[in-house]
Design a protein around this motif. Structure first.
Motif, PDB file in Angstrom:
ATOM      1  N   LYS A  51     -70.583 -14.643 -49.792  1.00 34.20           N
ATOM      2  CA  LYS A  51     -71.796 -15.463 -49.964  1.00 34.20           C
ATOM      3  C   LYS A  51     -71.683 -16.757 -49.169  1.00 34.20           C
ATOM      4  CE  LYS A  51     -73.270 -13.821 -54.530  1.00 34.20           C
ATOM      5  NZ  LYS A  51     -73.432 -14.181 -55.963  1.00 34.20           N
ATOM      6  N   MET A  52     -70.471 -17.344 -49.174  1.00 32.25           N
ATOM      7  CA  MET A  52     -70.235 -18.561 -48.410  1.00 32.25           C
ATOM      8  C   MET A  52     -70.455 -18.302 -46.910  1.00 32.25           C
ATOM      9  SD  MET A  52     -66.694 -20.754 -48.054  1.00 32.25           S
ATOM     10  CE  MET A  52     -66.420 -20.782 -49.816  1.00 32.25           C
ATOM     11  N   VAL A  53     -69.932 -17.177 -46.433  1.00 32.92           N
ATOM     12  CA  VAL A  53     -70.083 -16.831 -45.017  1.00 32.92           C
ATOM     13  C   VAL A  53     -71.549 -16.625 -44.666  1.00 32.92           C
ATOM     14  CG1 VAL A  53     -69.587 -15.061 -43.291  1.00 32.92           C
ATOM     15  CG2 VAL A  53     -67.771 -15.859 -44.799  1.00 32.92           C
ATOM     16  N   LEU A  54     -72.277 -15.900 -45.512  1.00 34.77           N
ATOM     17  CA  LEU A  54     -73.706 -15.656 -45.258  1.00 34.77           C
ATOM     18  C   LEU A  54     -74.490 -16.963 -45.219  1.00 34.77           C
ATOM     19  CD1 LEU A  54     -74.347 -12.481 -47.456  1.00 34.77           C
ATOM     20  CD2 LEU A  54     -74.471 -12.627 -44.962  1.00 34.77           C
ATOM     21  N   SER A  55     -74.114 -17.898 -46.087  1.00 36.34           N
ATOM     22  CA  SER A  55     -74.769 -19.208 -46.108  1.00 36.34           C
ATOM     23  C   SER A  55     -74.523 -19.951 -44.795  1.00 36.34           C
ATOM     24  CB  SER A  55     -74.249 -20.025 -47.295  1.00 36.34           C
ATOM     25  OG  SER A  55     -74.773 -21.326 -47.267  1.00 36.34           O
ATOM     26  N   ILE A  56     -73.284 -19.867 -44.290  1.00 37.72           N
ATOM     27  CA  ILE A  56     -72.943 -20.524 -43.018  1.00 37.72           C
ATOM     28  C   ILE A  56     -73.766 -19.916 -41.882  1.00 37.72           C
ATOM     29  CG2 ILE A  56     -71.106 -20.854 -41.310  1.00 37.72           C
ATOM     30  CD1 ILE A  56     -69.129 -20.891 -43.732  1.00 37.72           C
ATOM     31  N   TYR A  57     -73.871 -18.599 -41.855  1.00 38.38           N
ATOM     32  CA  TYR A  57     -74.654 -17.930 -40.808  1.00 38.38           C
ATOM     33  C   TYR A  57     -76.136 -18.269 -40.921  1.00 38.38           C
ATOM     34  CZ  TYR A  57     -71.072 -15.023 -38.635  1.00 38.38           C
ATOM     35  OH  TYR A  57     -69.989 -14.581 -37.903  1.00 38.38           O
ATOM     36  N   LYS A  58     -76.619 -18.322 -42.167  1.00 36.00           N
ATOM     37  CA  LYS A  58     -78.050 -18.619 -42.368  1.00 36.00           C
ATOM     38  C   LYS A  58     -78.395 -19.993 -41.833  1.00 36.00           C
ATOM     39  CE  LYS A  58     -81.631 -18.382 -45.901  1.00 36.00           C
ATOM     40  NZ  LYS A  58     -81.930 -18.171 -47.353  1.00 36.00           N
ATOM     41  N   ARG A  59     -77.515 -20.988 -42.111  1.00 42.05           N
ATOM     42  CA  ARG A  59     -77.759 -22.343 -41.586  1.00 42.05           C
ATOM     43  C   ARG A  59     -77.679 -22.356 -40.068  1.00 42.05           C
ATOM     44  NH1 ARG A  59     -74.201 -23.863 -45.708  1.00 42.05           N
ATOM     45  NH2 ARG A  59     -72.554 -24.269 -44.182  1.00 42.05           N
ATOM     46  N   TYR A  60     -76.756 -21.589 -39.536  1.00 44.02           N
ATOM     47  CA  TYR A  60     -76.522 -21.612 -38.092  1.00 44.02           C
ATOM     48  C   TYR A  60     -77.653 -20.930 -37.331  1.00 44.02           C
ATOM     49  CZ  TYR A  60     -73.943 -21.543 -33.712  1.00 44.02           C
ATOM     50  OH  TYR A  60     -73.555 -21.760 -32.433  1.00 44.02           O
ATOM     51  N   THR A  61     -78.147 -19.816 -37.866  1.00 44.25           N
ATOM     52  CA  THR A  61     -79.117 -19.028 -37.114  1.00 44.25           C
ATOM     53  C   THR A  61     -80.536 -19.571 -37.196  1.00 44.25           C
ATOM     54  OG1 THR A  61     -79.208 -17.490 -38.997  1.00 44.25           O
ATOM     55  CG2 THR A  61     -77.795 -16.872 -37.146  1.00 44.25           C
ATOM     56  N   THR A  62     -80.687 -20.808 -37.665  1.00 45.91           N
ATOM     57  CA  THR A  62     -81.984 -21.484 -37.475  1.00 45.91           C
ATOM     58  C   THR A  62     -82.216 -21.677 -35.972  1.00 45.91           C
ATOM     59  OG1 THR A  62     -80.846 -23.609 -37.768  1.00 45.91           O
ATOM     60  CG2 THR A  62     -81.975 -22.687 -39.685  1.00 45.91           C
ATOM     61  N   ASP A  63     -81.121 -21.687 -35.198  1.00 47.72           N
ATOM     62  CA  ASP A  63     -81.209 -21.656 -33.733  1.00 47.72           C
ATOM     63  C   ASP A  63     -81.603 -20.225 -33.348  1.00 47.72           C
ATOM     64  OD1 ASP A  63     -80.875 -21.691 -31.011  1.00 47.72           O
ATOM     65  OD2 ASP A  63     -78.689 -21.847 -31.062  1.00 47.72           O
ATOM     66  N   THR A  64     -82.832 -20.039 -32.877  1.00 48.16           N
ATOM     67  CA  THR A  64     -83.361 -18.695 -32.605  1.00 48.16           C
ATOM     68  C   THR A  64     -82.505 -17.921 -31.622  1.00 48.16           C
ATOM     69  OG1 THR A  64     -84.793 -19.626 -30.897  1.00 48.16           O
ATOM     70  CG2 THR A  64     -85.737 -19.364 -33.100  1.00 48.16           C
TER      71      THR A  64
END
Length: 654
Positions: free
Chosen positions: A488-501
């Motif tokens: 879940k922590m990893v998915l959260s990190i990716y979710k924040r990061y992939t705001t960059d399209t």
């Protein structure tokens, strides 16, 4: 004369792997030349190269004695010697498990034998494999088949010992033959395990053969049935056409092959050997084929498997046909059908496994690199187009520098944030590792051993065996809970990061221990069966403890260690895709800033400056072409996948 398709397919498979190794090395060079290399990427690529170099394909030949296992191995792999190389006569010739492979590390031909007396030691076969001083090793002279055969006959050597001695060595009296010269003694194998290293084209390519003893010896070497046979990529189960499926055949099939903990990712196949007993010149070929099909269907029904996975053949006639250069007899033996099955079904599974476990991961890394370069080329091309209309001015060059610097700052900050996230992941990884640490397991194993020695009853010892596996199961449940939090922590990190399209194609690597956890839980079921086995209940305490730790606990350690390795590598690799993407973006932008600043300081005319911008674009495009070339080569279908495509295209065209 042709030896069938097997050698050609193994050679093609080996060539495909070598091509992949070359392309991974080429990718490493490409990353270094573009200043995109990092320690994380280096580790990942080196692991991939190691996996390809050490990849092996294990075929286990299993069946009751006198079914022709060794004769079939001789026909498949050793006919070029002009005689039977491995002991293959009537009766119980293979009483110890025999591995046939090529030792690529030493590059030598040898027979290595482990004395049966090592069963009295508290060491597993896996542990003894690392102690060469315990083995008797004989060099094999490949230039002299007669001398080589004489040495290999040692594999079938036996001892005549008292029943008490046989029991001390872990044998059950009911599973042994009595010495015809002395009824008070029984016959046991002289060797516990045999390893044959031979320079053979198929073995050199990573093929490994496991020749197992019959039912009488299978049960007395539990490590063979708990670990070695279940971990084989495929099992070739030998039956005899003249006896059909006997009770002991079914026992081997149900107890040692179709078990829940068996992998056999490439399949289980039955070979109905000795079909030459059904050959009948008087009745005619049509009658013979109907008889064979009848026995084939009967076998498939009894084993509960598809009839196409039951292959009727004659290993003896195949060997004679090959040795005497008789292609008609070789074809009639039906061995080519088995060779085709091994190449088409078993090698295809290995190709798919490499594609899933390695190539998809590497291609993802390559796509990152290509996406970054493509974006840089497009940005520079847009700027060049703008300068074509407006001309190159200091103001425009300054704007380009500022824009590039702004992009660089964006990824620099992202990298700092990710490094902070990685530290969090490292802490989470330590929590995971502590739950399944080697020290924690060994402490519990030693406690179990001590408690079993102190126990005065079988019930007490059984209780301690159960407690050990309950302890492991409890740790795995805790690991699963903590792993879900980490994911879940990893998915959260990716979710924040992939705001960059531009980074929305990035996905984390999952925590892949489910397969190993299932294996340990299946082992727990085997431990339950072990505790309830009447033969073990009646076994002397010291021998029972030894057998339990040598086999079940030994296998538990191996699986537990695989889970531990995943908890060590996953916390770093989970963030590798975005770490790689960000680092590559930062380094490319850093390189570009230096080039633009150098261009801005240049006092040449606008045309020269445009030419230098074009040079920058061309350099990036060349690097992009190299990356695309590497990707094309890695994407090239594996040999059997390519054949299937050709067959489909040919069928479509027709």
């Amino acid at each position: 004369m042709s030896t069938g398709s097997l050698s050609h397919q193994v050679e093609a498979y080996y060539g495909w792997k070598n091509n992949l190794i070359r392309e991974l090395a080429r990718y490493q060079d490409w990353l270094q030349s573009n200043e995109l290399y990092s320690g994380d990427i280096e580790n990942r690529l080196n692991r991939g190269i190691k996996l390809l170099k050490e990849d092996e394909l294990t075929l286990a030949f299993v069946g009751e004695y006198s079914r022709g296992k060794t004769e079939l191995i001789n026909a498949l792999f050793f006919s070029e010697f002009g005689q039977r190389m491995l002991p293959s006569q009537a009766g119980r010739t293979t009483m110890c498990p025999t591995e046939v492979f090529y030792d690529r590390e030493s590059g030598t031909n040898y027979l290595s034998l482990l004395p049966i007396e090592t069963r009295k030691e508290e060491s597993t076969l896996a542990q003894l494999a690392k102690q060469p001083e315990k083995w008797t090793t004989i060099k094999l002279d490949m230039s002299s088949p007669a001398a080589m055969k004489l040495n290999l006959d040692e594999v079938a050597k036996t001892h005549s010992v008292s029943v008490e001695e046989a029991k001390r060595l872990g044998f059950h009296e009911s599973m042994l033959d009595h010495d015809p010269l002395n009824s008070d003694k029984v016959i046991i194998p002289a060797w516990r395990h045999a390893k044959i290293s031979m320079k053979n084209p198929l073995l050199e390519r990573g093929l490994r053969i496991l020749d197992t003893p019959g039912l009488n010896a299978l049960g007395s070497e539990p490590e063979l049935t708990i670990s070695m046979i279940p971990n084989a990529h495929a099992v070739i189960f030998l039956l005899s056409a003249d006896t059909g499926v006997t009770a002991s055949d079914l026992t081997i099939w149900k107890d040692y092959i179709t078990t829940d903990n068996a992998d056999h990712s490439a399949g289980r196949f039955a070979v109905l050997n000795k079909i030459d007993v059904l050959w009948d010149d008087l009745q005619g070929e049509e009658y013979v084929q109907q008889s064979i099909k009848k026995v084939q269907q009967y076998t498939a029904d009894h084993l509960g498997m598809p009839v196409n996975d039951v292959l009727p053949l004659s290993a003896k006639q195949a060997l004679i046909g090959k040795v005497k250069g008789n292609p008609e007899l070789y074809e009639k033996s039906a061995l080519p059908q088995l060779e085709k099955l091994i190449s088409e079904r078993i090698l295809a599974e290995k190709e798919q496994l490499i594609t899933k476990t390695l190539l998809n991961d590497i291609l993802g890394m390559l796509q990152n690199s290509q996406a970054i370069l493509s974006a840089r080329v497009q940005a520079l091309s847009d700027q060049l187009e703008e300068y074509k209309d407006k001309g190159v001015s200091k103001e425009l060059m300054q704007n380009l520098t500022e824009k590039t610097q702004k992009d660089y700052d964006f990824y620099y900050k992202k990298l700092i944030t990710l490094r902070s996230s990685r530290r969090l992941m490292k802490s989470q990884g330590e929590i995971l590792q502590n739950l399944v640490s080697e020290e924690r397991l060994e402490e519990r194993v030693q406690k179990t051993r001590d408690n079993m020695k102190d126990s005065w009853t079988t019930i007490g010892m059984n209780r301690e065996m159960g407690k050990l596996f309950d302890f492991i199961d409890h740790d795995l449940n805790n690991l699963s809970s903590e792993a879900r939090l980490a994911e879940k922590m990893v998915l959260s990190i990716y979710k924040r990061y992939t705001t960059d399209t531009r980074a929305q194609h990035l996905h984390p690597k999952p925590f892949a221990t489910a397969k190993h956890v299932r294996a340990l839980r299946e082992l727990k079921k085997k431990a339950t069966s072990f505790r309830r086995d009447p033969r073990n209940i009646m076994t002397e305490q010291t021998l029972l403890i030894k057998r339990f730790f040598d086999t079940l606990v030994g296998e538990a350690r191996l699986i537990h260690n695989r889970i531990l390795n995943e908890t060590i590598t996953w916390p770093d690799e989970a963030l590798l895709p975005i770490m790689q993407y960000t680092l590559e973006q930062k380094q490319l932008l850093e390189h570009q800033i230096r080039r633009i600043k150098a261009l801005s300081r240049n006092n040449k005319d606008a045309r020269s400056q445009r030419e230098q911008l074009k040079t920058m674009i061309n350099e990036n495009q060349k690097q992009l072409m190299i990356a695309e070339s590497i990707q094309r080569h890695i994407r090239k279908p594996a040999p059997l996948q390519l054949q299937q495509k050709v067959v489909k295209l040919a069928g479509y065209a027709g």
